[in-house]
Design a protein around this motif. Structure first.
Motif, short mmCIF file in Angstrom:
data_model
loop_
_atom_site.label_atom_id
_atom_site.label_comp_id
_atom_site.label_asym_id
_atom_site.label_seq_id
_atom_site.Cartn_x
_atom_site.Cartn_y
_atom_site.Cartn_z
N GLY A 180 79.99 60.29 66.16
CA GLY A 180 80.81 59.72 64.62
C GLY A 180 82.26 59.47 64.25
N LEU A 181 82.93 59.27 64.69
CA LEU A 181 84.28 58.42 64.67
C LEU A 181 83.32 57.11 64.68
CD1 LEU A 181 86.54 59.91 66.83
CD2 LEU A 181 86.39 60.86 64.64
N ALA A 182 83.01 56.66 65.25
CA ALA A 182 81.96 55.13 65.65
C ALA A 182 81.76 55.04 63.82
CB ALA A 182 81.61 55.07 66.85
N CYS A 183 81.00 55.77 63.57
CA CYS A 183 80.46 55.82 62.24
C CYS A 183 80.97 55.81 60.98
CB CYS A 183 79.70 56.41 62.20
SG CYS A 183 78.12 57.32 60.69
N ALA A 184 82.23 56.41 61.06
CA ALA A 184 83.23 56.63 60.74
C ALA A 184 83.64 54.77 59.89
CB ALA A 184 84.19 57.34 60.42
N ASN A 185 84.29 54.71 61.72
CA ASN A 185 84.98 53.45 61.19
C ASN A 185 84.22 52.17 60.88
OD1 ASN A 185 87.59 54.39 62.35
ND2 ASN A 185 86.39 54.25 64.45
N VAL A 186 82.93 52.70 61.20
CA VAL A 186 81.97 51.16 60.42
C VAL A 186 82.05 51.76 58.88
CG1 VAL A 186 79.03 51.16 60.40
CG2 VAL A 186 80.05 51.46 62.52
N MET A 187 82.38 52.15 58.40
CA MET A 187 81.61 53.04 56.99
C MET A 187 83.02 51.87 56.30
SD MET A 187 79.31 53.79 56.37
CE MET A 187 77.62 53.66 57.57
N SER A 188 84.46 52.53 56.76
CA SER A 188 85.49 52.35 56.05
C SER A 188 85.75 50.77 56.31
CB SER A 188 86.36 52.60 57.13
OG SER A 188 86.65 53.99 57.07
N GLU A 189 85.03 50.16 57.45
CA GLU A 189 84.91 48.38 57.14
C GLU A 189 84.11 48.02 56.85
OE1 GLU A 189 86.07 45.29 59.72
OE2 GLU A 189 86.60 46.71 59.96
N LEU A 190 82.81 48.49 56.75
CA LEU A 190 82.05 47.73 55.42
C LEU A 190 82.81 47.87 53.85
CD1 LEU A 190 78.23 50.13 56.59
CD2 LEU A 190 78.95 47.45 56.43
N ALA A 191 83.83 49.28 53.41
CA ALA A 191 84.03 49.26 52.31
C ALA A 191 85.56 47.80 52.66
CB ALA A 191 85.01 50.24 52.31
N GLU A 192 86.21 47.89 53.22
CA GLU A 192 86.45 46.61 53.51
C GLU A 192 86.55 45.48 53.49
OE1 GLU A 192 90.86 45.51 53.72
OE2 GLU A 192 89.76 47.16 53.45
N ILE A 193 85.60 45.45 53.81
CA ILE A 193 84.94 43.46 53.95
C ILE A 193 84.46 43.29 52.48
CG2 ILE A 193 82.52 42.58 54.63
CD1 ILE A 193 82.06 43.84 57.28
N ARG A 194 83.65 44.74 51.77
CA ARG A 194 83.21 44.57 50.25
C ARG A 194 84.72 44.21 49.51
NH1 ARG A 194 81.39 48.38 47.21
NH2 ARG A 194 80.18 46.98 46.27
N ARG A 195 85.16 45.15 49.80
CA ARG A 195 86.88 44.84 49.06
C ARG A 195 87.08 43.61 48.71
NH1 ARG A 195 88.27 50.15 50.10
NH2 ARG A 195 89.62 48.64 52.42
N PHE A 196 87.27 42.74 50.25
CA PHE A 196 87.79 41.34 50.35
C PHE A 196 86.66 40.28 49.93
CE2 PHE A 196 87.28 37.44 53.05
CZ PHE A 196 88.69 36.71 53.17
N SER A 197 85.38 40.70 50.42
CA SER A 197 84.38 39.53 49.36
C SER A 197 85.01 39.37 47.53
CB SER A 197 82.76 40.41 49.93
OG SER A 197 82.49 40.03 50.62
N SER A 198 84.96 40.95 47.58
CA SER A 198 84.51 40.69 45.61
C SER A 198 86.31 40.16 45.40
CB SER A 198 84.96 42.81 45.39
OG SER A 198 83.31 43.29 45.83
N SER A 199 87.07 40.86 45.95
CA SER A 199 88.26 39.53 45.56
C SER A 199 88.63 38.15 45.94
CB SER A 199 89.46 40.32 46.54
OG SER A 199 90.09 41.50 46.51
N LYS A 200 87.83 37.55 47.12
CA LYS A 200 87.37 36.34 47.44
C LYS A 200 86.92 36.09 45.88
CE LYS A 200 85.64 33.60 51.11
NZ LYS A 200 84.91 33.29 52.59
N ILE A 201 85.61 36.50 46.10
CA ILE A 201 84.91 36.26 44.52
C ILE A 201 85.26 35.75 43.30
CG2 ILE A 201 82.53 36.29 43.37
CD1 ILE A 201 81.02 37.74 46.17
N LYS A 202 86.24 36.87 43.19
CA LYS A 202 86.70 36.92 41.75
C LYS A 202 87.94 35.63 42.04
CE LYS A 202 90.07 39.52 38.78
NZ LYS A 202 90.47 40.55 38.79
#
Length: 262
Positions: free
Chosen positions: A128-150
Motif C-alpha cells: 500500500g505504501l509503495a502504491c502511494a509512492n508510485v502516485m506521488s512519483e507520478l505527480a512529481e514527474i507530471r509537474r516536472f514535465s509541465s514545467s519543462k514543456i512550459k
C-alpha cells in the motif's frame, strides 16, 4: 497515505490481439502505464495514444484498452483507497497523461510486483505504501514535465521572435549580438539555436544577408556598391566574394540572369 492493492504488475506482456473490455462499474481504482501505443476508451470514444501514456481509471469508470498493434506491454495497479489518498497528489482521473518513467517509479513498481507474489509474509502494508509512492512519483514527474514543456515553449517563442528580427535586418546582427539579446553565452546560444533550427546562427545570418542581396539585385536598380553597403559590408569586394561563394556567380551575373533587360 496508503491503499489496499489487489493487483499489480511491472511490464506485463500480453499477446497480440489482447483486449481488456470491462464495461461494468468497478469499485476499484486502476492505474495503467503503456510502453507501446495503445487504444483506450474514454466516455465511449476510442482514443489512440503514444508510448508512455498513463491513465487512472476512477472507481466507477468502465475500462477498455488494447495495443494499437502487436503485443501490449504495460504496468498496472488495481487498488482501493478513500478520497484522502489523493488529497496531496495532483493527478487526473479518467484522463490520459504522459510520463518519462523515473528510476524511483520503476523501483516501486518492481517491488509491488514482487511483493504481491510473496506468500510467506504479509506485505499488504508495504504494498500500500509503495502504491502511494508510485502516485506521488507520478505527480512529481507530471509537474516536472509541465514545467519543462512550459520552459521549452517560452524558449522556442523567444527564438522565433529573435530570428524574425534578424531576418528583417540581418545586416544589424551577428552571433554575439544575438546571444546578448537572448541572455546566453555565445557557445550556449549557438548550440541552442542549432538544435532548434537545424542551422547555426552565423550561417543563418549569412543566408538572410544573401536573400536580402538577391532581392535587392532583382527588385531595384541599386548599384552593387549600394547593395553591399545596405547588407552591412564595409568593402564591396568582400560582398562580391561572399555572394559568389553562396551563389556561384557574381552579383552582376545574378542580376543579368534574373533581369535580362537590366
Amino acid at each position: 497515505m496508503s491503499a489496499t492493492v489487489v493487483g499489480g504488475f511491472y511490464k506485463k506482456d500480453e499477446e497480440p490481439g489482447f483486449c481488456f473490455d470491462h464495461p461494468h462499474v468497478s469499485t476499484k481504482f486502476t492505474f495503467l502505464h503503456f510502453y507501446c501505443p495503445a487504444v483506450l476508451s474514454l466516455n465511449g470514444i476510442d482514443v489512440q495514444t503514444e508510448e508512455n501514456a498513463c491513465i487512472i481509471y476512477k472507481s466507477g469508470t468502465p475500462q477498455f484498452y488494447k495495443a494499437l498493434k502487436g503485443e501490449l506491454v504495460y504496468d498496472y495497479i488495481k487498488f482501493e483507497a478513500d478520497e484522502d489518498f489523493f488529497f496531496n497528489v495532483d493527478l487526473p482521473f479518467d484522463e490520459i497523461f504522459y510520463i518519462n518513467p523515473s528510476n524511483e517509479y520503476k523501483t516501486q513498481m518492481k517491488f509491488i510486483t514482487w511483493a504481491l507474489t510473496e506468500k510467506l509474509t504479509d506485505q499488504s502494508t508495504s504494498i500500500g505504501l509503495a502504491c502511494a509512492n508510485v502516485m506521488s512519483e507520478l505527480a512529481e514527474i507530471r509537474r516536472f514535465s509541465s514545467s519543462k514543456i512550459k520552459r521549452e515553449n517560452e524558449i522556442n517563442f523567444k527564438l522565433g521572435i529573435l530570428r524574425k528580427k534578424v531576418k528583417q535586418n540581418p545586416e544589424q546582427w551577428n552571433v554575439n549580438l544575438m546571444a546578448d539579446d537572448f541572455g546566453l553565452t555565445r557557445s550556449h546560444f549557438t548550440n541552442l539555436y542549432k538544435d532548434h533550427f537545424g542551422i547555426s546562427p552565423a550561417d543563418d545570418v549569412r543566408n538572410f544577408l544573401d536573400l536580402k542581396a538577391r532581392d535587392l539585385l532583382v527588385s531595384t536598380d541599386m548599384t552593387v556598391n549600394e547593395i553591399a553597403e545596405l547588407c552591412g559590408f564595409t568593402a564591396c569586394e568582400n560582398f562580391i566574394r561572399s555572394f559568389k561563394k553562396s551563389n556561384g556567380i557574381s552579383p552582376l551575373q545574378f542580376r543579368k540572369q534574373k533581369k535580362p533587360d537590366a
